[in-house]
Motif scaffolding. Structure first.
Motif, PDB file in Angstrom:
ATOM      1  N   PRO A 161      66.161  44.326  89.848  1.00 21.11           N
ATOM      2  CA  PRO A 161      65.125  45.176  90.413  1.00 21.11           C
ATOM      3  C   PRO A 161      65.562  46.636  90.503  1.00 21.11           C
ATOM      4  CG  PRO A 161      65.917  43.548  92.036  1.00 21.11           C
ATOM      5  CD  PRO A 161      66.564  43.235  90.760  1.00 21.11           C
ATOM      6  N   ALA A 162      64.600  47.533  90.213  1.00 17.59           N
ATOM      7  CA  ALA A 162      64.866  48.971  90.166  1.00 17.59           C
ATOM      8  C   ALA A 162      64.019  49.710  91.183  1.00 17.59           C
ATOM      9  CB  ALA A 162      64.555  49.502  88.766  1.00 17.59           C
ATOM     10  N   PHE A 163      64.634  50.672  91.874  1.00 21.17           N
ATOM     11  CA  PHE A 163      63.865  51.585  92.720  1.00 21.17           C
ATOM     12  C   PHE A 163      63.833  52.938  92.026  1.00 21.17           C
ATOM     13  CE2 PHE A 163      63.348  54.943  95.861  1.00 21.17           C
ATOM     14  CZ  PHE A 163      62.181  54.537  96.480  1.00 21.17           C
ATOM     15  N   MET A 164      62.624  53.491  91.855  1.00 20.69           N
ATOM     16  CA  MET A 164      62.452  54.770  91.161  1.00 20.69           C
ATOM     17  C   MET A 164      62.200  55.889  92.168  1.00 20.69           C
ATOM     18  SD  MET A 164      60.045  53.554  87.988  1.00 20.69           S
ATOM     19  CE  MET A 164      58.849  52.628  88.941  1.00 20.69           C
ATOM     20  N   PRO A 165      63.147  56.816  92.329  1.00 17.32           N
ATOM     21  CA  PRO A 165      62.861  57.986  93.167  1.00 17.32           C
ATOM     22  C   PRO A 165      61.699  58.772  92.567  1.00 17.32           C
ATOM     23  CG  PRO A 165      65.212  57.819  92.708  1.00 17.32           C
ATOM     24  CD  PRO A 165      64.520  56.829  91.810  1.00 17.32           C
ATOM     25  N   VAL A 166      60.907  59.382  93.433  1.00 20.22           N
ATOM     26  CA  VAL A 166      59.709  60.093  92.978  1.00 20.22           C
ATOM     27  C   VAL A 166      60.021  61.572  92.769  1.00 20.22           C
ATOM     28  CG1 VAL A 166      57.336  60.733  93.575  1.00 20.22           C
ATOM     29  CG2 VAL A 166      58.195  58.448  94.129  1.00 20.22           C
ATOM     30  N   GLY A 167      59.777  62.039  91.542  1.00 23.30           N
ATOM     31  CA  GLY A 167      59.954  63.452  91.207  1.00 23.30           C
ATOM     32  C   GLY A 167      58.590  64.068  90.956  1.00 23.30           C
ATOM     33  N   THR A 168      57.797  64.193  92.011  1.00 22.87           N
ATOM     34  CA  THR A 168      56.390  64.581  91.928  1.00 22.87           C
ATOM     35  C   THR A 168      56.144  65.732  90.961  1.00 22.87           C
ATOM     36  OG1 THR A 168      56.069  63.877  94.198  1.00 22.87           O
ATOM     37  CG2 THR A 168      54.392  65.321  93.284  1.00 22.87           C
ATOM     38  N   ALA A 169      56.748  66.883  91.226  1.00 24.04           N
ATOM     39  CA  ALA A 169      56.489  68.101  90.443  1.00 24.04           C
ATOM     40  C   ALA A 169      57.677  68.428  89.538  1.00 24.04           C
ATOM     41  CB  ALA A 169      56.205  69.266  91.386  1.00 24.04           C
ATOM     42  N   ALA A 170      58.205  67.404  88.852  1.00 24.02           N
ATOM     43  CA  ALA A 170      59.363  67.549  87.962  1.00 24.02           C
ATOM     44  C   ALA A 170      60.639  67.866  88.735  1.00 24.02           C
ATOM     45  CB  ALA A 170      59.106  68.593  86.871  1.00 24.02           C
ATOM     46  N   THR A 171      60.726  67.367  89.965  1.00 23.10           N
ATOM     47  CA  THR A 171      61.968  67.463  90.737  1.00 23.10           C
ATOM     48  C   THR A 171      61.938  66.418  91.849  1.00 23.10           C
ATOM     49  OG1 THR A 171      63.238  68.830  92.290  1.00 23.10           O
ATOM     50  CG2 THR A 171      60.908  69.326  92.118  1.00 23.10           C
ATOM     51  N   VAL A 172      63.061  65.768  92.073  1.00 29.61           N
ATOM     52  CA  VAL A 172      63.203  64.950  93.274  1.00 29.61           C
ATOM     53  C   VAL A 172      63.589  65.935  94.367  1.00 29.61           C
ATOM     54  CG1 VAL A 172      64.487  63.082  94.395  1.00 29.61           C
ATOM     55  CG2 VAL A 172      63.890  62.908  91.969  1.00 29.61           C
ATOM     56  N   LYS A 173      62.703  66.151  95.301  1.00 30.43           N
ATOM     57  CA  LYS A 173      62.858  67.241  96.277  1.00 30.43           C
ATOM     58  C   LYS A 173      64.234  67.243  96.939  1.00 30.43           C
ATOM     59  CE  LYS A 173      57.995  68.012  97.567  1.00 30.43           C
ATOM     60  NZ  LYS A 173      57.409  67.334  96.410  1.00 30.43           N
ATOM     61  N   ALA A 174      64.847  68.420  96.995  1.00 25.67           N
ATOM     62  CA  ALA A 174      66.142  68.663  97.657  1.00 25.67           C
ATOM     63  C   ALA A 174      67.348  68.082  96.917  1.00 25.67           C
ATOM     64  CB  ALA A 174      66.125  68.166  99.107  1.00 25.67           C
ATOM     65  N   MET A 175      67.133  67.579  95.695  1.00 29.41           N
ATOM     66  CA  MET A 175      68.230  66.958  94.940  1.00 29.41           C
ATOM     67  C   MET A 175      68.351  67.556  93.538  1.00 29.41           C
ATOM     68  SD  MET A 175      69.559  64.375  96.817  1.00 29.41           S
ATOM     69  CE  MET A 175      70.201  63.071  95.762  1.00 29.41           C
ATOM     70  N   LEU A 176      69.577  67.633  93.034  1.00 28.57           N
ATOM     71  CA  LEU A 176      69.803  67.942  91.624  1.00 28.57           C
ATOM     72  C   LEU A 176      69.755  66.627  90.843  1.00 28.57           C
ATOM     73  CD1 LEU A 176      72.809  70.423  91.969  1.00 28.57           C
ATOM     74  CD2 LEU A 176      70.503  71.004  91.215  1.00 28.57           C
ATOM     75  N   PRO A 177      69.333  66.671  89.566  1.00 28.87           N
ATOM     76  CA  PRO A 177      69.232  65.425  88.790  1.00 28.87           C
ATOM     77  C   PRO A 177      70.525  64.609  88.766  1.00 28.87           C
ATOM     78  CG  PRO A 177      68.190  67.230  87.612  1.00 28.87           C
ATOM     79  CD  PRO A 177      68.863  67.842  88.801  1.00 28.87           C
ATOM     80  N   GLU A 178      71.673  65.301  88.619  1.00 28.66           N
ATOM     81  CA  GLU A 178      72.942  64.561  88.553  1.00 28.66           C
ATOM     82  C   GLU A 178      73.288  63.904  89.897  1.00 28.66           C
ATOM     83  OE1 GLU A 178      73.926  69.063  88.403  1.00 28.66           O
ATOM     84  OE2 GLU A 178      72.384  67.680  87.681  1.00 28.66           O
ATOM     85  N   GLN A 179      72.793  64.482  90.989  1.00 24.19           N
ATOM     86  CA  GLN A 179      73.004  63.867  92.302  1.00 24.19           C
ATOM     87  C   GLN A 179      72.160  62.596  92.426  1.00 24.19           C
ATOM     88  OE1 GLN A 179      71.799  67.171  94.729  1.00 24.19           O
ATOM     89  NE2 GLN A 179      73.847  68.088  94.791  1.00 24.19           N
TER      90      GLN A 179
END
Length: 375
Positions: free
Chosen positions: A30-48
């Motif tokens: 099972p996978a949980f997908m973080p939501v990147g609404t406007a092309a960003t997961v708020k407050a996070m860098l992609p590598e984080q």
């Protein structure tokens, strides 16, 4: 030719673990997908985000079509390049956001016309346009366009809505065409009515999709009703394809959904809660804004490997939240995403080893204990 596939590795009761393979990488389920609404997961860098264990992100068609527009993202090399995330992305169809956010919307057989909640501009979203936008974005998993009525709704409304969604599913399939390396998921509707869910599943299976979502839940019906629906809804969908429960949820919602045969989930909860001072831990929810944390030198969760827990005290997290410092949302979001991915990792291991029930009992017992005693 790059292809996609879903391989089931193990089952334990109805719980399943496997891998969705895409040209951009594997998604462990099972996978949980973080939501990147406007092309960003708020407050996070992609590598984080990646470091927490996320294999895939979700992007929002509705938000991206309005700003900066799908056409602009396509000109700039597609969504992956635009947001600097080189792994799989799933995009929703835009239907749910139109229903919940847009102004002056009008629903017809053709699609939904609406005014943007940003600037009032007029738009029309149809199955064909939704497929075009998602193609321009370049997402790996595309969702067919559907209508999601809020619950509770009367049976006649659910019936009409579900059948409209099934006609739109066929149009989505036709418009999607043949795109090797990309997957198209159908969305089951029917509210809490078992026979409508079954009718929807049959219609979708007949059309044929690469995966199937259980839509129209987590829209106000409550956990008991949702689990009641999940006791039968996933069983009506093909066993050899991934099953995605849209917009769920709290940690115990996620565990209950996996127990009932769900493979994928997404939710804004871990990120949104992080920005409002709520942290999810093995012992339940901690409100960092509470005064009890002001002098507490202990970590948020001693078993967590995220930077918020390994580098900072509850006292510090309390202070930066109270001071409206940006690092507060960054650290708590990172922690919450780590906790959600740790849950998924724990479930994958437990299912593979046939000890899901034991894992679940420990999970619930820990949360029932409540937070550590105050100093």
């Amino acid at each position: 030719m790059s292809t996609t596939s879903f391989t089931l590795h193990a089952t334990d009761g109805k719980a399943r673990t496997g891998v969705i393979s895409t040209p951009r990488g594997e998604i462990r389920t099972p996978a949980f997908m973080p939501v990147g609404t406007a092309a960003t997961v708020k407050a996070m860098l992609p590598e984080q985000v990646r470091s927490t264990g996320a294999d895939i992100l979700l992007g929002n068609t509705y938000h991206l079509m309005l700003r900066p527009t799908a056409e602009r993202i396509a000109r700039l090399g597609g969504l992956h390049q635009f947001m600097n995330w080189d792994r799989p992305i799933l995009t929703d169809s835009g239907g749910f956001q139109v229903m919940s956010l847009a102004d002056l919307r009008k629903l017809t057989e053709e699609g939904v016309s609406f005014r943007s909640h940003i600037d009032g501009s007029k738009h029309m979203l149809t199955p064909e346009r939704s497929m075009e936008i998602q193609r321009l974005l370049g997402s790996d998993i595309v969702m067919c366009f559907d209508e999601c009525p809020a619950l509770p709704a009367d049976r006649k409304r659910l019936e009409e809505s579900m059948r409209l969604s099934m006609r739109w599913a066929q149009r989505s399939r036709d418009a999607f065409g043949d795109r090797p390396g990309h997957m198209l998921f159908g969305i089951q509707q029917g509210g809490l009515e078992p026979d409508l869910r079954e009718e929807s599943a049959k219609a979708l299976t007949q059309i044929g999709f690469d995966g199937y979502a259980v839509g129209g839940l987590a829209v106000g019906e409550g956990q008991e009703a949702m689990f009641g629906c999940l006791d039968h809804a996933p069983d009506t969908l093909p066993v050899d394809k991934p099953r995605y429960l849209m917009g769920v949820g709290k940690p115990d919602d996620i565990v209950g959904a996996v127990k009932r045969g769900i493979d994928m989930m997404d939710c804004v909860l871990p990120t949104r809660s992080g920005r409002t001072g709520q942290a999810f831990t093995r012992r339940g929810v901690v409100n960092i804004k509470n005064a009890r944390h002001a002098d507490d030198p202990r970590p948020l969760d001693e078993h967590c490997s995220c930077p918020a827990c390994t580098g900072y005290s509850r006292a510090y997290l309390h202070h930066v939240f109270r001071s409206h410092e940006m690092i507060s949302g960054m650290l708590l979001t990172w922690h919450n995403l780590q906790y959600f991915q740790d849950i998924m990792d724990g479930m994958r291991g437990a299912i593979a080893e046939g000890r899901f029930d034991a894992w679940e009992a420990v999970f619930h017992a820990g949360r029932a204990e409540g937070d550590i005693e105050r100093l």
